[in-house]
Design a protein around this motif. Structure first.
Motif, PDB file in Angstrom:
ATOM      1  N   ALA A 106       0.902  -0.964   0.097  1.00 57.77           N
ATOM      2  CA  ALA A 106      -0.074  -0.143  -0.033  1.00 57.77           C
ATOM      3  C   ALA A 106       0.955   1.228  -0.060  1.00 57.77           C
ATOM      4  O   ALA A 106       0.425   2.195  -0.632  1.00 57.77           O
ATOM      5  N   VAL A 107       1.936   1.293   0.902  1.00 56.57           N
ATOM      6  CA  VAL A 107       3.054   2.246   0.841  1.00 56.57           C
ATOM      7  C   VAL A 107       3.385   2.626  -0.691  1.00 56.57           C
ATOM      8  O   VAL A 107       3.690   3.668  -1.181  1.00 56.57           O
ATOM      9  N   GLN A 108       3.959   1.583  -1.421  1.00 62.28           N
ATOM     10  CA  GLN A 108       4.481   1.699  -2.620  1.00 62.28           C
ATOM     11  C   GLN A 108       3.484   2.161  -3.873  1.00 62.28           C
ATOM     12  O   GLN A 108       3.884   3.058  -4.299  1.00 62.28           O
ATOM     13  N   GLU A 109       2.113   1.786  -3.571  1.00 57.63           N
ATOM     14  CA  GLU A 109       1.164   2.156  -4.546  1.00 57.63           C
ATOM     15  C   GLU A 109       0.821   3.760  -4.223  1.00 57.63           C
ATOM     16  O   GLU A 109       0.598   4.512  -5.020  1.00 57.63           O
ATOM     17  N   PHE A 110       0.935   4.078  -2.809  1.00 55.39           N
ATOM     18  CA  PHE A 110       0.636   5.410  -2.342  1.00 55.39           C
ATOM     19  C   PHE A 110       1.649   6.528  -2.734  1.00 55.39           C
ATOM     20  O   PHE A 110       1.368   7.425  -3.525  1.00 55.39           O
ATOM     21  N   PHE A 111       2.744   6.063  -2.721  1.00 54.65           N
ATOM     22  CA  PHE A 111       3.954   7.011  -3.023  1.00 54.65           C
ATOM     23  C   PHE A 111       4.541   6.663  -4.262  1.00 54.65           C
ATOM     24  O   PHE A 111       5.412   7.557  -4.549  1.00 54.65           O
ATOM     25  N   GLN A 112       4.097   5.642  -4.876  1.00 61.97           N
ATOM     26  CA  GLN A 112       4.969   5.186  -6.232  1.00 61.97           C
ATOM     27  C   GLN A 112       6.339   5.194  -5.903  1.00 61.97           C
ATOM     28  O   GLN A 112       7.254   5.688  -6.769  1.00 61.97           O
ATOM     29  N   TRP A 113       6.874   4.631  -4.838  1.00 57.57           N
ATOM     30  CA  TRP A 113       8.001   4.268  -4.640  1.00 57.57           C
ATOM     31  C   TRP A 113       8.549   2.881  -5.040  1.00 57.57           C
ATOM     32  O   TRP A 113       7.565   1.969  -5.446  1.00 57.57           O
ATOM     33  N   LYS A 114       9.646   2.539  -5.201  1.00 56.92           N
ATOM     34  CA  LYS A 114      10.251   1.250  -5.577  1.00 56.92           C
ATOM     35  C   LYS A 114      10.619   0.455  -4.490  1.00 56.92           C
ATOM     36  O   LYS A 114      11.574   0.917  -3.623  1.00 56.92           O
ATOM     37  N   ALA A 115      10.222  -0.783  -4.346  1.00 55.81           N
ATOM     38  CA  ALA A 115      10.635  -1.666  -3.082  1.00 55.81           C
ATOM     39  C   ALA A 115      11.846  -2.193  -3.597  1.00 55.81           C
ATOM     40  O   ALA A 115      12.377  -2.780  -4.478  1.00 55.81           O
ATOM     41  N   ASP A 116      12.929  -2.107  -2.532  1.00 55.96           N
ATOM     42  CA  ASP A 116      14.198  -2.554  -2.486  1.00 55.96           C
ATOM     43  C   ASP A 116      14.723  -3.062  -1.137  1.00 55.96           C
ATOM     44  O   ASP A 116      14.753  -2.147  -0.481  1.00 55.96           O
ATOM     45  N   MET A 117      15.104  -4.323  -1.088  1.00 57.99           N
ATOM     46  CA  MET A 117      15.243  -4.790   0.478  1.00 57.99           C
ATOM     47  C   MET A 117      16.692  -4.532   0.841  1.00 57.99           C
ATOM     48  O   MET A 117      16.989  -4.671   1.965  1.00 57.99           O
TER      49      MET A 117
END
Length: 496
Positions: free
Chosen positions: A234-245
């Motif tokens: 949800a955070v990714q969709e809200f901010f349009q950030w890219k997930a990277d571990m």
């Protein structure tokens, strides 16, 4: 998204969303100054010590969380630099929102759905502003990262030009040499980002992030992985950030302890506890734990402080830096341990010299037999040490001879009536028995229960009685076993 399990299951939030606690709900912006709540992880057992340091250095009252090892306190952004000067905290984060009684649902699906909805309704603005401001402060700490990173990773696309420009400045305290390579790479990445930012619009950049869930409790209907995955989505969709571990710019924290939920953004990339040590041993203590032990004994001006089993010198080195009005004697029976201590002291002195400050430290290092110390009777004010647990160092069997002999020799060199000892050990049964046999020489004042690498240990504060050494039944009784105790001690490879 990453996660850390601390318990079993938990119910889920309300569709409307739970009401947040007042501490974060009242965060406000006054001009350029933002009032926010800072969360800090501290050595378990030393929460009160950390709260005292916050009160002393920042002037605010800290709240100790129900989840052990965490404290929370309010600050304004013009005080943010002071937070990085705290010595008792491991990691720092800014609180986005916190809920003291989160109404979890019984259904896992409903709970996770509401967590996803929650991510889009949180007051992120202040926390993100603090995270960006913090970048100009925390980058200064790693002065040892220099500018000579040999490896450049992909762009840190969330780093703006302001952060990059200030990245090579220095704070008085730095992370350990073990962190040097990582932070050197961070500098190189940010420099590349700063150059590219002149050619590319900030809007074209993509921020990389990850969500870490720390969960404790047995009434949750979901796992940490599930919470981190759905909340992070949800955070990714809200901010349009890219997930990277691994190569992330922002770490979002989802801390769940029973019905308490705290959402935060990390302000430290690496734990602050390794700040002084460059040469590690098998049982090197965290600098934050050393600081807590030192505050427990309250060093005074001109005190002589002894660590007879110094290992890598973590305790006396922390003391020589933070309580430098006292003098520290660090010793061990193992030459490798003594060499590590000397190297760590030299490392700090070089670091101080490079920063242009006086490089002298009130500390000396000696190799000795801790059951026959070359120190005058009654000349030491405080004895502080990490005793062998009998696991990685020494053995439980040897401790039964070693502990009484150590306590006797510590009592000999300690000042009668005023001397103190702060001793850390996980071998509680053996230590308790040894102290009971030393009733004429030592009195136990206080015990702090701590977590040391997953082991439940005790930090014991002892007071030296007024009895003259050599005139108590303990002296006569213990002298019979001194030879055996020394023999066992010399058989140990290293004590730290």
């Amino acid at each position: 998204m990453s996660s850390q399990e601390g318990g079993a299951a938990e119910p889920g939030p309300d569709t409307v969303g739970p009401s947040p606690s007042s501490s974060t709900n009242n965060d406000a912006v006054t001009g350029d100054v933002i009032t926010i709540t800072i969360g800090a992880t501290v050595p378990t057992g030393f929460e009160l010590t950390a709260a005292e340091e916050v009160k002393e250095k920042i002037g605010v009252d800290a709240r100790i969380s129900k989840d052990r090892g965490r404290i929370y306190f309010p600050i304004t952004t013009n005080e943010l630099f002071q937070v990085h000067l705290l010595k008792s905290v491991d990691n720092l984060f800014v609180v986005v929102e916190e809920y003291h009684l989160y109404p979890f649902k019984e259904s896992k699906e409903e709970t996770l759905m509401e967590m996803m909805q929650l991510a889009t309704t949180l007051p992120w603005a202040n926390a993100l502003a603090v995270w960006k401001l913090n970048g100009t402060l925390k980058k200064k700490k790693g002065y040892r990262k220099g500018g000579n990173g040999t490896k450049v990773k992909s762009k840190r696309e969330a780093t703006d030009a302001t952060v990059a420009d200030t990245e090579q400045q220095e704070l008085p305290q730095a992370a350990s040499a073990a962190e040097s390579q990582t932070k050197a790479e961070s500098t190189a990445e940010a420099e590349t980002s700063a150059q590219d930012s002149e050619e590319a619009e900030p809007e074209a950049k993509v921020t990389k992030f990850r969500v870490t869930c720390n969960r404790a409790g047995d009434k949750h209907s979901f796992t940490s992985n599930e919470a981190a995955r759905d909340f992070g989505g949800a955070v990714q969709e809200f901010f349009q950030w890219k997930a990277d571990m691994t190569k992330f710019d922002i770490e979002v924290l989802l801390n769940i302890h029973n019905d308490e939920v705290v959402i935060g953004i990390a302000l430290t990339e690496e734990s602050l506890h390794r700040r002084n040590i460059s040469h590690f041993g098998p049982t090197t203590l965290r600098s934050t734990l050393c600081y807590g032990m030192l505050r427990l004994c309250k060093p005074q001006v001109s005190d002589i402080i002894l660590d007879p089993m110094c290992g890598t010198g973590a305790i006396p080195l922390e003391g020589a830096i933070e309580f430098n009005s006292s003098f520290y004697l660090a010793g061990d029976n193992n030459d490798m341990a003594v060499n590590r201590t000397v190297n760590n002291v030299c490392h700090i002195q070089r670091r101080m010299a490079e920063k242009g400050s006086a490089s002298g430290l009130p500390i000396d290092t000696v190799q000795w037999d801790l059951c026959n110390l070359p120190i005058r009777t009654g000349s030491v004010d405080i004895v502080i040490t990490d005793m062998p647990f009998g696991k990685r160092m020494g053995s439980r069997k040897k401790n039964w001879d070693l502990y009484p002999s150590c306590l006797r020799e510590m009592a000999r060199v300690c000042t009668p009536g005023t001397g103190k000892a702060v001793l850390l050990t996980q071998d509680k049964k053996c230590f308790t028995k040894a102290i009971s046999r030393m009733g004429g020489l030592w009195r136990r004042l206080h015990t702090v229960w701590v977590n040391v690498g997953g082991l439940h240990a005790g930090v014991y504060l002892l007071k030296r009685t007024g009895a003259v050494f050599g005139q108590t039944p303990e002296d006569i009784h213990e002298s019979r076993g001194t030879v055996n105790a020394q023999g066992d001690e010399n058989g140990d490879k290293e004590l730290s």
